[in-house]
Design an enzyme around this catalytic site. Structure first.
Site, short mmCIF file in Angstrom:
data_model
loop_
_atom_site.label_atom_id
_atom_site.label_comp_id
_atom_site.label_asym_id
_atom_site.label_seq_id
_atom_site.Cartn_x
_atom_site.Cartn_y
_atom_site.Cartn_z
N GLY A 46 0.86 -1.17 0.00
CA GLY A 46 0.00 0.00 0.00
C GLY A 46 0.90 1.23 0.00
N ALA A 47 0.63 2.16 -0.92
CA ALA A 47 1.58 3.26 -1.16
C ALA A 47 1.98 4.05 0.10
CB ALA A 47 1.02 4.17 -2.25
N ARG A 88 10.13 -1.09 -4.77
CA ARG A 88 8.91 -1.13 -5.59
C ARG A 88 8.83 0.18 -6.39
NH1 ARG A 88 3.63 -3.50 -3.07
NH2 ARG A 88 3.34 -3.98 -5.28
N GLN A 197 -5.71 -8.77 -2.25
CA GLN A 197 -5.73 -7.77 -1.17
C GLN A 197 -7.16 -7.43 -0.74
OE1 GLN A 197 -3.88 -7.55 -3.93
NE2 GLN A 197 -1.95 -6.51 -3.59
N ASP A 238 -1.53 4.59 -6.24
CA ASP A 238 -0.10 4.44 -5.97
C ASP A 238 0.69 5.63 -6.48
OD1 ASP A 238 -1.20 1.56 -5.95
OD2 ASP A 238 0.73 1.54 -4.89
N ASN A 248 -3.22 2.59 -9.98
CA ASN A 248 -3.65 1.82 -8.80
C ASN A 248 -3.61 0.35 -9.18
OD1 ASN A 248 -4.63 1.80 -6.05
ND2 ASN A 248 -6.59 1.11 -6.86
N LYS A 249 -3.95 -0.50 -8.24
CA LYS A 249 -3.89 -1.95 -8.43
C LYS A 249 -4.53 -2.39 -9.75
CE LYS A 249 -2.28 -4.32 -6.38
NZ LYS A 249 -0.88 -4.72 -6.77
O1 MRU Z 1 0.60 -4.06 -4.56
P1 MRU Z 1 -0.01 -3.31 -3.41
O2 MRU Z 1 -0.82 -4.16 -2.50
O3 MRU Z 1 1.02 -2.47 -2.68
O4 MRU Z 1 -1.02 -2.29 -4.11
C1 MRU Z 1 -1.76 -1.43 -3.29
C2 MRU Z 1 -2.72 -0.59 -4.03
O5 MRU Z 1 -2.84 -0.65 -5.23
C3 MRU Z 1 -3.48 0.41 -3.21
O6 MRU Z 1 -4.76 0.61 -3.73
C4 MRU Z 1 -2.72 1.74 -3.21
O7 MRU Z 1 -1.39 1.55 -2.82
C5 MRU Z 1 -3.35 2.74 -2.32
S1 MRU Z 1 -3.15 2.35 -0.62
C6 MRU Z 1 -3.84 3.57 0.32
#
Ligand code: MRU
Length: 354
Positions: A46-47, A88, A197, A238, A248-249
């Protein structure tokens, strides 16, 4: 409040998100290398949470160093900045936090701070990054909560909750804010293949909070929209480019396109530390590709034959034209985002659009 990440006994403690929801296990990182590994392997993800972890990792770098003087300390510190920056590539909060820690470090060294001074200063800065993120999430919740209909069926994708931040969450912060403002909310959580997630983390934290939560597989969202069971969509990000395009994801883009077809408002919730004014548009956002095993397996169970090729981008970019608003700690930015986001940073538009 969920214990996502904390500084404890001169170490960083985080809940191992790979093990949730069935096991609540805590990982203790005592070196920057251990923090880097935790980010890379998604113990923490999560960012905003990635940014907070990196800041604590750099506090560890200074506090655990045996350097006698600031020259050697600086060499070690910059090496650890590079190590953490290599974990990342998409979540800009990582680079934002490293830059902020670097800036404070070099300003204080120039001002004559000793190694001992820096040990205290860098921990205080990391803790400030953590605390400010929590504050931002609460403000996002207040601004975003006000946008939610009185009777809401809310779809969210991935986990942009307490687990993805210092606490409270961004997209889930909006949901929590809406409930605090008296809205009746029913949440649909996309399971979010390949790493799940949504099913594992979003559902876990919402159920813990007693929020009405239905887990769906990603391919069920369209039918729910068609049937009128979703009237509000909120996701995290992100990295948001200066023009409002939001990474985003993976799968977020498909949700946004479906939302447009069904006339449902699609919001992105993120702190300004996720907005990258140096990236003009989404096409310039680096997209992380992760290991094929995430797709060929669910947990330890193989679901695809050996020999099949795999495509596994971890994120996609939603063009700004699909986004009804970007909910930040400073309020809700609306199109044209090049102007509204620049205004939130107090920047002239021309500089932001460069
Ligand atoms: O690969 P991840 O689990 O780090 O991806 C997370 C996401 O895509 C979240 O939606 C994003 O980081 C926002 S978290 C507040």
């Amino acid at each position: 409040m969920l214990p996502t990440i904390a500084w404890q006994d001169d170490a960083v403690v985080m809940v191992d998100q790979r093990k949730l929801p069935t096991r609540e296990i805590y990982v203790t990182c005592k070196t920057p290398a251990e923090v880097a590994r935790a980010i890379k392997t998604m113990v923490i993800r999560g960012a905003p949470a990635i940014g907070v972890s990196a800041a604590f990792g750099l506090a560890l770098s200074v506090r655990r160093s045996k350097a006698a003087g600031t020259k050697q300390l600086t060499t070690e510190f910059l090496k650890d900045c590079d190590l953490l920056a290599g974990t990342r590539p998409t979540a800009v909060n990582l680079f934002w936090a490293i830059d902020r820690m670097k800036r404070v470090f070099s300003e204080r060294v120039l001002a004559g701070a000793s190694v001992d001074d820096l040990r205290a200063i860098m921990l205080a800065e990391a803790q400030a990054i953590h605390d400010e993120d929590l504050e931002s999430c609460r403000a996002i919740g207040r601004h975003g909560g006000a946008l939610v209909p009185a009777e809401a069926g809310i779809l969210t994708h991935c986990n942009a909750g307490a687990l993805a931040t210092a606490g409270y969450g961004t997209a889930l912060g909006v949901i929590r804010g809406a409930i605090e403002q008296g809205r009746h909310v029913r949440v649909f959580a996309d399971e979010t293949r390949p790493v799940l997630q949504g099913a594992r983390l979003t559902a876990w934290e919402l159920v813990r909070d007693g929020i009405d939560t239905t887990v769906i597989s990603d391919n069920m969202a369209g039918v729910l929209m068609r049937d009128g069971r979703i009237n509000f969509i909120v996701v995290g990000a992100d990295r948001i480019a200066a023009n409002g395009d939001a990474a985003n994801k993976i799968g977020t883009y498909s949700v946004a396109v479906l939302a447009r077809e069904h006339g449902i408002p699609f919001y992105v919730a993120a702190p300004l530390s996720t907005v990258d004014m140096r990236t003009p548009a989404g096409s310039a956002i680096p997209i992380e590709e992760r290991h094929a095993r995430e797709v060929t397996h669910v947990g330890t169970t193989q679901i695809a034959p050996v020999g099949a090729k795999v495509f596994n981008p971890s994120f996609d970019v939603t063009p700004h034209r699909f986004i009804a608003g970007i909910i930040t700690e400073k309020g809700v930015a609306r199109a044209p985002y090049t102007e509204s986001l620049a205004a939130m940073f107090g920047e002239p538009v021309a500089a932001a659009a460069r």
